[in-house]
Scaffold this motif. Structure first.
Motif, PDB file in Angstrom:
ATOM      1  N   ALA A 121      29.206  49.940  44.770  1.00  0.00           N
ATOM      2  CA  ALA A 121      29.378  50.760  45.970  1.00  0.00           C
ATOM      3  C   ALA A 121      30.853  51.052  46.228  1.00  0.00           C
ATOM      4  O   ALA A 121      31.216  52.178  46.597  1.00  0.00           O
ATOM      5  N   LEU A 122      31.709  50.053  46.032  1.00  0.00           N
ATOM      6  CA  LEU A 122      33.142  50.266  46.223  1.00  0.00           C
ATOM      7  C   LEU A 122      33.688  51.271  45.208  1.00  0.00           C
ATOM      8  O   LEU A 122      34.491  52.146  45.557  1.00  0.00           O
ATOM      9  N   LEU A 123      33.279  51.138  43.961  1.00  0.00           N
ATOM     10  CA  LEU A 123      33.734  52.075  42.937  1.00  0.00           C
ATOM     11  C   LEU A 123      33.296  53.495  43.274  1.00  0.00           C
ATOM     12  O   LEU A 123      34.055  54.451  43.087  1.00  0.00           O
ATOM     13  N   ALA A 124      32.083  53.634  43.772  1.00  0.00           N
ATOM     14  CA  ALA A 124      31.578  54.961  44.129  1.00  0.00           C
ATOM     15  C   ALA A 124      32.384  55.574  45.270  1.00  0.00           C
ATOM     16  O   ALA A 124      32.497  56.802  45.372  1.00  0.00           O
ATOM     17  N   ARG A 125      32.955  54.738  46.130  1.00  0.00           N
ATOM     18  CA  ARG A 125      33.776  55.218  47.239  1.00  0.00           C
ATOM     19  C   ARG A 125      35.218  55.491  46.825  1.00  0.00           C
ATOM     20  O   ARG A 125      36.014  55.929  47.634  1.00  0.00           O
ATOM     21  N   GLY A 126      35.562  55.177  45.585  1.00  0.00           N
ATOM     22  CA  GLY A 126      36.903  55.482  45.101  1.00  0.00           C
ATOM     23  C   GLY A 126      37.806  54.292  44.903  1.00  0.00           C
ATOM     24  O   GLY A 126      38.997  54.471  44.611  1.00  0.00           O
ATOM     25  N   ALA A 127      37.294  53.079  45.062  1.00  0.00           N
ATOM     26  CA  ALA A 127      38.123  51.901  44.805  1.00  0.00           C
ATOM     27  C   ALA A 127      38.497  51.869  43.325  1.00  0.00           C
ATOM     28  O   ALA A 127      37.635  52.030  42.456  1.00  0.00           O
ATOM     29  N   GLY A 128      39.777  51.633  43.043  1.00  0.00           N
ATOM     30  CA  GLY A 128      40.227  51.598  41.659  1.00  0.00           C
ATOM     31  C   GLY A 128      40.423  50.190  41.134  1.00  0.00           C
ATOM     32  O   GLY A 128      40.240  49.917  39.954  1.00  0.00           O
ATOM     33  N   TRP A 129      40.817  49.265  42.040  1.00  0.00           N
ATOM     34  CA  TRP A 129      41.157  47.896  41.627  1.00  0.00           C
ATOM     35  C   TRP A 129      40.399  46.933  42.524  1.00  0.00           C
ATOM     36  O   TRP A 129      40.556  46.958  43.748  1.00  0.00           O
ATOM     37  N   ILE A 130      39.612  46.074  41.914  1.00  0.00           N
ATOM     38  CA  ILE A 130      38.845  45.073  42.649  1.00  0.00           C
ATOM     39  C   ILE A 130      39.225  43.693  42.140  1.00  0.00           C
ATOM     40  O   ILE A 130      39.157  43.417  40.942  1.00  0.00           O
ATOM     41  N   GLN A 131      39.636  42.841  43.054  1.00  0.00           N
ATOM     42  CA  GLN A 131      40.018  41.461  42.748  1.00  0.00           C
ATOM     43  C   GLN A 131      38.864  40.537  43.134  1.00  0.00           C
ATOM     44  O   GLN A 131      38.440  40.511  44.289  1.00  0.00           O
ATOM     45  N   ILE A 132      38.368  39.783  42.185  1.00  0.00           N
ATOM     46  CA  ILE A 132      37.249  38.877  42.424  1.00  0.00           C
ATOM     47  C   ILE A 132      37.800  37.471  42.624  1.00  0.00           C
ATOM     48  O   ILE A 132      38.357  36.869  41.702  1.00  0.00           O
ATOM     49  N   ASP A 133      37.660  36.970  43.854  1.00  0.00           N
ATOM     50  CA  ASP A 133      38.214  35.665  44.218  1.00  0.00           C
ATOM     51  C   ASP A 133      37.238  34.556  43.852  1.00  0.00           C
ATOM     52  O   ASP A 133      36.066  34.595  44.245  1.00  0.00           O
ATOM     53  N   GLU A 134      37.736  33.549  43.158  1.00  0.00           N
ATOM     54  CA  GLU A 134      36.886  32.433  42.723  1.00  0.00           C
ATOM     55  C   GLU A 134      37.559  31.090  43.015  1.00  0.00           C
ATOM     56  O   GLU A 134      37.974  30.368  42.104  1.00  0.00           O
ATOM     57  N   THR A 194      39.469  48.764  37.458  1.00  0.00           N
ATOM     58  CA  THR A 194      40.403  47.685  37.152  1.00  0.00           C
ATOM     59  C   THR A 194      39.891  46.432  37.844  1.00  0.00           C
ATOM     60  O   THR A 194      39.683  46.430  39.053  1.00  0.00           O
ATOM     61  N   PHE A 195      39.699  45.368  37.064  1.00  0.00           N
ATOM     62  CA  PHE A 195      39.133  44.137  37.596  1.00  0.00           C
ATOM     63  C   PHE A 195      40.053  42.958  37.297  1.00  0.00           C
ATOM     64  O   PHE A 195      40.516  42.784  36.164  1.00  0.00           O
ATOM     65  N   SER A 196      40.317  42.188  38.345  1.00  0.00           N
ATOM     66  CA  SER A 196      41.136  40.988  38.192  1.00  0.00           C
ATOM     67  C   SER A 196      40.415  39.834  38.865  1.00  0.00           C
ATOM     68  O   SER A 196      39.415  40.031  39.564  1.00  0.00           O
ATOM     69  N   THR A 197      40.924  38.638  38.664  1.00  0.00           N
ATOM     70  CA  THR A 197      40.346  37.490  39.351  1.00  0.00           C
ATOM     71  C   THR A 197      41.454  36.586  39.871  1.00  0.00           C
ATOM     72  O   THR A 197      42.538  36.515  39.285  1.00  0.00           O
ATOM     73  N   HIS A 198      41.160  35.939  40.986  1.00  0.00           N
ATOM     74  CA  HIS A 198      42.103  34.998  41.592  1.00  0.00           C
ATOM     75  C   HIS A 198      41.576  33.587  41.390  1.00  0.00           C
ATOM     76  O   HIS A 198      40.476  33.258  41.848  1.00  0.00           O
ATOM     77  N   LEU A 199      42.352  32.763  40.692  1.00  0.00           N
ATOM     78  CA  LEU A 199      42.007  31.367  40.460  1.00  0.00           C
ATOM     79  C   LEU A 199      42.801  30.516  41.432  1.00  0.00           C
ATOM     80  O   LEU A 199      44.027  30.452  41.351  1.00  0.00           O
ATOM     81  N   CYS A 200      42.107  29.858  42.352  1.00  0.00           N
ATOM     82  CA  CYS A 200      42.798  29.061  43.361  1.00  0.00           C
ATOM     83  C   CYS A 200      43.280  27.732  42.790  1.00  0.00           C
ATOM     84  O   CYS A 200      42.967  27.376  41.656  1.00  0.00           O
ATOM     85  N   PHE A 201      44.006  27.003  43.593  1.00  0.00           N
ATOM     86  CA  PHE A 201      44.720  25.793  43.186  1.00  0.00           C
ATOM     87  C   PHE A 201      43.833  24.864  42.364  1.00  0.00           C
ATOM     88  O   PHE A 201      42.749  24.475  42.791  1.00  0.00           O
ATOM     89  N   SER A 202      44.341  24.509  41.179  1.00  0.00           N
ATOM     90  CA  SER A 202      43.536  23.744  40.241  1.00  0.00           C
ATOM     91  C   SER A 202      44.431  23.218  39.135  1.00  0.00           C
ATOM     92  O   SER A 202      45.615  23.546  39.054  1.00  0.00           O
ATOM     93  N   ASP A 203      43.852  22.398  38.269  1.00  0.00           N
ATOM     94  CA  ASP A 203      44.469  22.109  36.978  1.00  0.00           C
ATOM     95  C   ASP A 203      44.075  23.265  36.070  1.00  0.00           C
ATOM     96  O   ASP A 203      42.977  23.294  35.512  1.00  0.00           O
ATOM     97  N   TYR A 204      44.979  24.230  35.925  1.00  0.00           N
ATOM     98  CA  TYR A 204      44.620  25.467  35.235  1.00  0.00           C
ATOM     99  C   TYR A 204      44.335  25.265  33.748  1.00  0.00           C
ATOM    100  O   TYR A 204      43.704  26.116  33.118  1.00  0.00           O
ATOM    101  N   GLU A 205      44.786  24.159  33.199  1.00  0.00           N
ATOM    102  CA  GLU A 205      44.457  23.874  31.805  1.00  0.00           C
ATOM    103  C   GLU A 205      42.949  23.784  31.611  1.00  0.00           C
ATOM    104  O   GLU A 205      42.436  24.039  30.511  1.00  0.00           O
ATOM    105  N   LEU A 206      42.220  23.415  32.677  1.00  0.00           N
ATOM    106  CA  LEU A 206      40.768  23.275  32.570  1.00  0.00           C
ATOM    107  C   LEU A 206      40.091  24.590  32.178  1.00  0.00           C
ATOM    108  O   LEU A 206      39.007  24.583  31.590  1.00  0.00           O
ATOM    109  N   PHE A 207      40.714  25.712  32.518  1.00  0.00           N
ATOM    110  CA  PHE A 207      40.085  27.009  32.278  1.00  0.00           C
ATOM    111  C   PHE A 207      40.114  27.440  30.811  1.00  0.00           C
ATOM    112  O   PHE A 207      39.472  28.426  30.454  1.00  0.00           O
TER     113      PHE A 207
END
Length: 389
Positions: free
Chosen positions: A215-228, A255-268
């Motif tokens: 729905a956002l893309l259809a409205r013209g959104a170009g960049w969506i950040q998916i928070d996890e 354009t799709f990105s993701t936000h990785l919150c505070f963590s031991d990022y090596e786990l990913f």
């Protein structure tokens, strides 16, 4: 030219604090003179177009439902101008119209029932729901705020949304867990539970988050950040986290990105190698770093993991967290500069480095958040000068 064609792009990451006038007026409570003064002073400081209308509205508080909704829209306009006026390249509205990142999504979903409140951290609590039926989308729940942002913003927009894995992880499961039959061997119960968990996460991705993204893309959104923020809660489930992201965006143009919150990022790692549609990972690093100047590896311990992001085979950008959102400390521009220069040297390509706070700034006052972001923009300018950009 798109956002990802510019080196050292600056952007926000999500939430700003909700002001007293917004909170009280939206709740139908009377305002004090200082609340209205806050709206007036920030409206002038940010040059919010037509903010005199807001002041007249606040003068009539407590408000009816129509007035409450109008105040929320004004809060979005203030949030947009707040982020534009500090000089960010990409903005949104500080999530001013949303209740909370989990509750806002669940309130617009089918198949969930509220079960009460639970503690998240410190003395913070959130309303928690259980999945009880077939998951679906009642109605797209970011369309109205995005339409307002399109109208109000001069800068490019990026829409932050809550991802499928976090929605599932923060919910009770009263539908998919079929591993409770004690007549079945333990190994079989474990396998059933694991498969039920996977189906739950993917159904959220396919039936709730993806149609909202469409729905956002259809409205013209170009960049969506998916928070996890829950992305690494269960290290053994990182394959499901990756699978849910892919199921959300596979085959969609954007354009799709993701936000990785505070963590031991090596786990990913190496799980993130399969997240090939993710064009940027927004990651908080300043929280782990020193406040000393310097661009050596020893001087920047908080950024030790960034070579892992550099070496991902699909070459995503790195959203580099340079502001610690847990403190009122205003990072000097020179410190931001050195953090950026170190990351650019590790990547060998400033086009793959974007600059942001570690996370949303909702825990900071507007004054502190403003000064932090101003300093961030100034630090990026110093880094660009050093790099000849």
């Amino acid at each position: 030219m798109t956002a990802f064609d510019r080196p050292l792009l600056t952007h926000e990451l999500g939430s700003l604090a909700k002001t007293n006038w917004r909170v009280k007026a939206a709740a139908g409570r009377p305002l004090e003179d200082r609340d209205v003064e806050e709206a007036r002073s920030w409206g002038e400081r940010l040059a919010v177009p037509g903010h005199g209308e807001l002041l007249e509205l606040l003068g009539r508080a407590p408000l009816d439902q129509e007035g409450k909704e109008a105040v929320k829209r004004w809060s979005s306009r203030y949030g947009i101008r707040f982020l534009e006026s500090v000089g960010l390249d990409v903005v949104y509205d500080g999530e001013q119209q949303r209740s909370e990142m989990y509750a806002w999504a669940i309130a617009h979903a089918r198949g969930f029932e509220w079960r009460g409140t639970t503690r998240s951290f410190d003395n913070k609590y959130y309303s928690k729901a259980a999945v009880t039926g077939e998951i679906g989308l009642q109605a797209p729940y970011h369309d109205d705020e995005f339409a307002l942002a399109q109208e109000a913003a001069d800068a490019e927009l990026k829409v932050p949304i809550t991802g499928a894995y976090t929605i599932a992880d923060w919910s009770f499961d009263e539908r998919y867990d079929t591993g409770t039959d004690l007549r079945v061997a333990a190994a079989e119960r474990h396998a059933r539970r694991a498969e039920g968990r996977r189906r739950f996460i993917l159904d959220v991705a396919r039936n709730l988050i993806r149609p909202n993204v469409e729905a956002l893309l259809a409205r013209g959104a170009g960049w969506i950040q998916i928070d996890e923020p829950a992305g690494s809660t269960e290290p053994g489930e990182l394959d499901r986290f990756v699978e849910s992201f892919n199921a959300t965006v596979e085959g969609l143009e954007g354009t799709f990105s993701t936000h990785l919150c505070f963590s031991d990022y090596e786990l990913f790692f190496p799980a993130l190698e399969g997240m090939h549609r993710c064009q940027q990972f927004a990651v908080g690093f300043a929280n782990y770093d020193t406040r000393e100047l310097g661009t050596s590896e020893e001087a920047r311990p908080g950024y030790a993991v960034i070579p892992r992001f550099r070496d991902l085979p699909y070459r995503p950008a790195l959203g580099l967290g340079v502001l610690d959102i847990h403190t009122d400390f205003i990072e000097p521009p020179e410190l931001v500069r050195d953090r950026v220069l170190y990351a650019a040297s590790v990547f060998g390509d400033p086009d793959r480095i974007q600059v942001m706070p570690d996370c949303g700034l909702r825990t900071r006052s507007w004054e502190v958040a403003y000064r932090k972001l101003e300093s961030m923009v100034a630090g990026v300018a110093l880094a660009k000068k050093e790099l000849g950009l």
